[in-house]
Design a protein around this motif. Structure first.
Motif, PDB file in Angstrom:
ATOM      1  N   UNK A   1       5.847  -6.590 -11.889  1.00 59.90           N
ATOM      2  CA  UNK A   1       5.958  -5.436 -10.995  1.00 59.90           C
ATOM      3  C   UNK A   1       4.953  -4.346 -11.394  1.00 59.90           C
ATOM      4  N   UNK A   2       4.536  -3.593 -10.391  1.00 59.30           N
ATOM      5  CA  UNK A   2       3.577  -2.494 -10.612  1.00 59.30           C
ATOM      6  C   UNK A   2       4.327  -1.218 -10.941  1.00 59.30           C
TER       7      UNK A   2
ATOM      8  N   UNK B   1       0.810  -1.213   0.000  1.00 58.99           N
ATOM      9  CA  UNK B   1       0.000   0.000   0.000  1.00 58.99           C
ATOM     10  C   UNK B   1       0.848   1.271   0.000  1.00 58.99           C
ATOM     11  N   UNK B   2       0.344   2.314  -0.666  1.00 61.55           N
ATOM     12  CA  UNK B   2       0.968   3.638  -0.650  1.00 61.55           C
ATOM     13  C   UNK B   2       0.988   4.137   0.789  1.00 61.55           C
TER      14      UNK B   2
ATOM     15  N   UNK C   1       5.291  -0.071  -4.290  1.00 57.32           N
ATOM     16  CA  UNK C   1       4.394  -1.234  -4.335  1.00 57.32           C
ATOM     17  C   UNK C   1       5.105  -2.579  -4.409  1.00 57.32           C
ATOM     18  N   UNK C   2       6.368  -2.614  -4.835  1.00 56.78           N
ATOM     19  CA  UNK C   2       7.053  -3.880  -5.083  1.00 56.78           C
ATOM     20  C   UNK C   2       7.970  -4.244  -3.916  1.00 56.78           C
ATOM     21  N   UNK C   3       7.932  -5.520  -3.535  1.00 53.73           N
ATOM     22  CA  UNK C   3       8.767  -5.958  -2.421  1.00 53.73           C
ATOM     23  C   UNK C   3       9.091  -7.437  -2.544  1.00 53.73           C
TER      24      UNK C   3
END
Length: 136
Positions: free
Chosen positions: A135-136, A51-52, A56-58
């Motif tokens: 990825x986003x 979430x912002x 977003x990527x982890x």
């Protein structure tokens, strides 16, 4: 969140979460010179649903170790290559046994949107984690 499929190093994820191959590695105690005080594997998952205001990527690391030390620490490098844009990069990561067995650790990455190839290594003898995710 949708669940991705198990990945080999050349398989593309069809969702925003993907299970990568596990890392098999040696770890150390409180100090890096205490190599091989533990051994085990780390489940690795890449996702693009954080979430912002965070990126977003982890990558999520879940440890499974046995050893003679009360603490098992492992550190290494996450390398990524965006297959759609050609961009690449890396960042360090670390996990510690202080959180207990199976406790997840998260590391954010910023590879840009698209299909991303990951290679995750440790600073101790290991078999690396590899895979791809969207990825986003």
């Amino acid at each position: 969140m949708s669940v991705g499929t198990m990945l080999a190093s050349t398989t593309v994820a069809t969702a925003d979460t993907a299970n990568l191959t596990p890392i098999v590695t040696l770890g150390h105690g409180l100090h890096a010179d205490q190599i091989a005080t533990c051994v085990g594997y780390i489940d690795v998952q890449a996702a693009s649903d954080y979430d912002a205001p965070y990126p977003p990527n982890y990558v999520r690391f879940t440890t499974h170790f046995i050893g003679v030390s009360q603490v098992c620490s492992v550190s290494g490098t996450i390398e990524w290559h965006n297959l759609d844009t050609g961009e690449s990069g890396s960042r360090p990561w670390a996990v510690s046994g202080w959180d207990g067995p199976n406790a997840p650790t998260f590391a954010s990455i910023e590879p840009g949107a698209g299909r991303v190839s990951l290679n995750i290594t440790t600073s101790t003898p290991h078999i690396p984690s590899r895979g791809e995710f969207l990825a986003a």
